[in-house]
Design a protein around this motif. Structure first.
Motif, PDB file in Angstrom:
ATOM      1  N   TYR A  27       0.819  -1.214   0.000  1.00 39.39           N
ATOM      2  CA  TYR A  27       0.000   0.000   0.000  1.00 39.39           C
ATOM      3  C   TYR A  27       0.857   1.271   0.000  1.00 39.39           C
ATOM      4  CZ  TYR A  27      -4.172  -2.742   0.274  1.00 39.39           C
ATOM      5  OH  TYR A  27      -5.188  -3.619  -0.038  1.00 39.39           O
ATOM      6  N   LYS A  74       1.439   2.414  -3.324  1.00 43.23           N
ATOM      7  CA  LYS A  74       0.293   3.118  -3.930  1.00 43.23           C
ATOM      8  C   LYS A  74       0.016   4.435  -3.200  1.00 43.23           C
ATOM      9  CE  LYS A  74      -2.080  -1.252  -4.640  1.00 43.23           C
ATOM     10  NZ  LYS A  74      -3.284  -1.946  -4.211  1.00 43.23           N
ATOM     11  N   HIS A  93      -0.362   5.082  -0.028  1.00 47.59           N
ATOM     12  CA  HIS A  93      -1.210   5.082   1.167  1.00 47.59           C
ATOM     13  C   HIS A  93      -0.342   5.443   2.381  1.00 47.59           C
ATOM     14  CE1 HIS A  93      -4.084   3.078  -1.323  1.00 47.59           C
ATOM     15  NE2 HIS A  93      -4.867   2.696  -0.318  1.00 47.59           N
ATOM     16  N   THR A 131       0.547   4.816   6.343  1.00 48.08           N
ATOM     17  CA  THR A 131       0.481   3.606   7.176  1.00 48.08           C
ATOM     18  C   THR A 131       0.274   4.010   8.631  1.00 48.08           C
ATOM     19  OG1 THR A 131       1.993   2.457   5.696  1.00 48.08           O
ATOM     20  CG2 THR A 131       1.762   1.550   7.910  1.00 48.08           C
ATOM     21  N   ASN A 149      -5.883   8.230   1.728  1.00 45.17           N
ATOM     22  CA  ASN A 149      -5.807   6.770   1.720  1.00 45.17           C
ATOM     23  C   ASN A 149      -4.878   6.339   2.844  1.00 45.17           C
ATOM     24  OD1 ASN A 149      -7.294   5.887  -0.653  1.00 45.17           O
ATOM     25  ND2 ASN A 149      -5.813   7.174  -1.750  1.00 45.17           N
ATOM     26  N   VAL A 179      -3.641   2.709   5.398  1.00 45.94           N
ATOM     27  CA  VAL A 179      -3.758   1.305   5.770  1.00 45.94           C
ATOM     28  C   VAL A 179      -3.502   1.235   7.290  1.00 45.94           C
ATOM     29  CG1 VAL A 179      -1.343   0.853   5.122  1.00 45.94           C
ATOM     30  CG2 VAL A 179      -2.925  -1.014   5.236  1.00 45.94           C
ATOM     31  N   LYS A 235      -8.047   1.149   4.976  1.00 47.84           N
ATOM     32  CA  LYS A 235      -8.030  -0.323   4.858  1.00 47.84           C
ATOM     33  C   LYS A 235      -7.458  -0.886   6.160  1.00 47.84           C
ATOM     34  CE  LYS A 235      -7.817  -0.615  -0.104  1.00 47.84           C
ATOM     35  NZ  LYS A 235      -9.252  -0.454  -0.140  1.00 47.84           N
TER      36      LYS A 235
END
Ligand code: SF4
Length: 570
Positions: free
Chosen positions: A108, A111, A113, A115, A154, A156, A183
Motif C-alpha cells: 500500500y 500506492k 497510502h 500507514t 488513503n 492502511v 483499509k
C-alpha cells in the motif's frame, strides 16, 4: 496442591524458528555468526548463545564477515541491504506473521497510502514495519493519538503482532465510523491472543500464577499483568531461583505459564522446583515421587524394561535360559545408558537439569557401576556360549565408540567425526542394539526358526525406536543447543511424531499373524498392548495433556516392563 502448566507456555512459532535457525547455522557453519540485536528477550537464551560463540551486533559496521541473523521481529529493508553491503551473509529469521504485515505495508505504501501502526514506535518490530512505509508511517498507542492524526486520503491500518486485541477492536470501530475508506488488517498474532486468554482463565481458577520469562520481554510482562487483573496472586520470575515459596505457601492451585521467548528447559526446571516444594509438604507422595525419579535417573526402570522385553520375546518363542538372557539385556542397557548419560551431561543441563546434576555428583561411582554391569553382562553371555559373548562384546565396543572418533583418517575434514555426528544415528542405533540384545542374542543359543526371530526383532526395534524418538522430540531444544543430530532435529517434531505413530501401528500389525498362525506363541498378540499403550500416550501428549515430561517418561519406560509381566501371565 495442584499444579497446572499452561498449554501455550514457551516459544511461539516465530521465536522457535529463529532460535532453531541460528543454532542449526552455528552447528553447521564455519564462519562467525551474529544476531542483529538480541535474538529474543531472555537472558538465559542470550547467555547460551554467547557460550556457543553467537554474539550480537547492535550497529552495522562498514565492513564485516560472517553470517548475520535477522531476528523474528524483522528489520527495516535498508538495514538488510546495509548488512549485505557490509559483506555479511544475511539469514532472515523474520517471523512469517511479521513478514505478512511488512508485505501489506509495502504494497500500500507503493500506492501512496499512509500507514498507521498500532504499537510502540520503539519496539523493534514496529521500527522494522515503519521501514516499509516509505516515510509515510505513523505509530499510535492511544485513541487520542489516533484522533490527532491528519485525515488521510488513503491509509492502511495494521497492529504490532503482539498488540492488545481489545484495544485494536476499539481502533477498528473508530476507523469504520470516522474513516471508512481506511483499509484495516487483522495482524495480531493468534499465539499472543491464545496465551493471554489461557492465562486469564488459569488465573481465575488458581490461587497463584507463576509467569516465567525475561523481565525485558513485553509479552511476558503482559501475561503477568493479565493474571494480576483477575485478582489472582501473580509473580513474574526469570528462572526457578526467583520462586517465592512463601507466596505459594497458602496456594492450593498453582498455574505456571511462560512468555513466547522462554525456553522449555527453564519452564521444566521451574515446574520441577515447584513440584519438589509441594512434595515436601506431602511426605508420603514425596517418597513415591522420589522413588520414581530415582528409577528414572539411574536408568534402573529402563534396564528392567529391557529385561521385561527380553523375557517376553523369549517366552513367545519358547526359549530356555530366559532369566539369563533377561539379565544380560538388563546389564547391557544399564551399562550403555549410564555411560551415555555421563557423556551427555552438557545437553542434559538443558533437557534434564536434575539428572545432569545427579550424574555430575556421582560420576565416578556411576562410571564404575556401568563398567561393572558391562563386565558381568559379558560374563553371563559367555556362560551361554562363545558366539553370544562375541556378539555382546562387539555391541559393547560399538556402544562405547559411539561418542569417540574411531576412524579419524576415513572421516577426514567432514563435520562427521564420530558415529554420533551421523544425523539420526542415535535413534536408529539404540533401537537396533536393543533389538539385537533382546531378541537375536537369545536366538543364537536356542534352536529356532528365522521368521519368528525376525518378527520379534522388528517388534522390539520398532518399540525402542518409537520410545527413543519420542524422548528426542521432548529434548529437541537442548539437543539443538548442544549440536546433537537427533532424528527430530533432522525431520522436525511434527514429522517425527508422524513417523513414531506409523512405526507403532506397524508394530501392532506385525503381531496379528501370530494370532492366526503358530508363528509365535498363541498369546503373542497380547504384546500388541505395548505399542498400543505407547501410541495412546503419544496421542495424549500431542493433545497437550497435562501430564509432565517425567510422568510420560515413567509410563513409557514402565510399558516395556509390563511386556514382561504380560508374558509371565501368558
Ligand atoms: S508472537 Fe506471533 S508474530 Fe510474534 S514472533 Fe511469535 S509467532 Fe511470530
Amino acid at each position: 496442591m495442584k499444579i497446572t502448566i499452561a498449554k501455550t507456555a514457551g516459544f511461539c512459532m516465530g521465536v522457535r524458528r529463529a532460535v532453531d535457525m541460528v543454532l542449526d547455522a552455528s552447528n553447521l557453519a564455519t564462519e562467525p555468526i551474529f544476531t542483529y540485536g538480541p535474538l529474543i528477550h531472555n537472558p538465559q537464551v542470550l547467555e547460551m548463545l554467547e557460550n556457543k560463540n553467537i554474539f550480537r551486533i547492535e550497529t552495522i559496521p562498514e565492513k564485516g564477515k560472517g553470517i548475520v541473523l535477522i531476528r523474528a521481529h524483522g528489520v527495516p529493508p535498508e538495514d538488510e541491504t546495509a548488512l549485505k553491503k557490509a559483506g555479511f551473509t544475511v539469514m532472515n529469521a523474520t517471523c512469517p506473521r511479521v513478514v505478512r504485515v511488512q508485505v501489506i505495508i509495502n504494497r500500500y505504501a507503493k500506492k501512496s497510502h499512509a500507514t498507521i501502526i498500532i504499537g510502540d514506535k520503539k519496539h523493534p518490530e514496529v521500527v522494522g514495519l515503519l521501514g516499509y512505509a516509505r516515510g509515510n508511517g505513523y505509530t499510535i498507542t492511544s485513541m487520542e493519538q489516533l484522533e490527532a492524526l491528519p485525515a488521510f486520503d488513503n491509509a492502511v491500518v495494521v497492529a504490532q503482532t503482539t498488540q492488545n486485541t481489545v484495544f485494536y477492536e476499539q481502533i477498528k470501530e473508530w476507523c469504520i465510523k470516522n474513516a471508512p475508506h481506511y483499509k484495516i488488517f487483522d495482524t495480531i498474532c493468534g499465539s499472543t491472543e491464545k496465551r493471554q486468554s489461557e492465562v486469564r482463565s488459569l488465573a481465575q481458577n488458581s490461587d497463584a500464577v507463576i509467569v516465567v520469562g525475561g523481565k525485558q520481554s513485553g509479552n511476558t510482562r503482559r501475561l503477568a499483568q493479565v493474571a494480576r487483573e483477575t485478582g489472582s496472586l501473580a509473580t513474574h520470575i526469570e528462572d526457578a531461583s526467583e520462586i517465592d515459596y512463601k507466596m505459594l505457601a497458602s496456594a492450593k492451585r498453582i498455574a505456571i505459564t511462560a512468555g513466547a521467548s522462554t525456553p522449555n528447559w527453564i519452564i521444566n526446571d521451574t515446574c520441577a522446583k515447584v513440584a519438589a516444594n509441594v512434595q515436601k509438604q506431602r511426605p508420603i507422595m514425596g517418597v513415591v515421587v522420589r522413588a520414581r525419579d530415582f528409577l528414572l535417573k539411574t536408568n534402573l526402570l529402563l534396564a528392567f524394561g529391557a529385561g521385561g522385553l527380553t523375557y517376553a520375546c523369549a517366552v513367545i518363542q519358547g526359549f530356555s535360559q530366559i532369566f539369563v538372557h533377561s539379565a544380560i539385556a538388563m546389564l547391557y542397557v544399564l551399562s550403555m545408558q549410564i555411560l551415555n548419560n555421563i557423556i551427555t551431561i552438557k545437553s542434559d543441563t538443558y533437557n534434564h537439569p536434575e539428572r545432569a546434576a545427579f550424574y555430575e555428583k556421582h560420576k565416578r561411582f556411576l562410571q564404575m557401576l556401568a563398567l561393572g554391569c558391562g563386565a558381568v553382562g559379558l560374563y553371563l553371555a559367555y556362560t551361554t556360549g562363545f558366539v553370544a559373548f562375541c556378539v555382546l562384546l562387539i555391541m559393547s565396543l560399538l556402544g562405547l565408540s559411539y561418542n569417540l572418533n574411531p576412524f579419524p583418517f576415513f572421516l577426514g575434514n567432514t563435520k562427521i567425526r564420530k558415529i554420533k555426528d551421523v544425523p539420526g544415528s542415535k535413534t536408529i542405533l539404540i533401537a537396533l542394539a536393543w533389538g539385537i540384545v533382546t531378541s537375536l542374542l537369545p536366538a543364537i543359543v536356542n534352536p529356532c526358526s528365522l521368521l519368528p526371530v525376525m518378527v520379534t526383532f522388528v517388534f522390539v526395534t520398532g518399540l525402542v525406536f518409537a520410545r527413543t524418538a519420542f524422548f528426542d522430540v521432548l529434548a529437541i531444544q537442548g539437543d539443538r543447543i548442544t549440536g546433537k543430530e537427533t532424528l527430530p532435529i533432522l525431520l522436525g517434531a511434527q514429522k517425527s511424531f508422524r513417523l513414531i505413530q506409523y512405526v507403532l501401528l506397524f508394530d501392532i500389525f506385525i503381531l496379528l499373524p501370530a494370532y492366526y498362525t503358530d508363528l509365535l506363541g498363541n498369546n503373542a498378540f497380547l504384546l500388541a498392548f505395548v505399542p498400543l499403550f505407547m501410541l495412546l500416550l503419544i496421542r495424549l501428549h500431542k493433545k497437550d495433556s497435562l501430564l509432565s515430561g517425567r510422568q510420560y517418561e515413567f509410563l513409557i519406560e514402565s510399558s516395556f516392563l509390563l511386556a514382561g509381566v504380560v508374558a509371565a501371565i501368558m
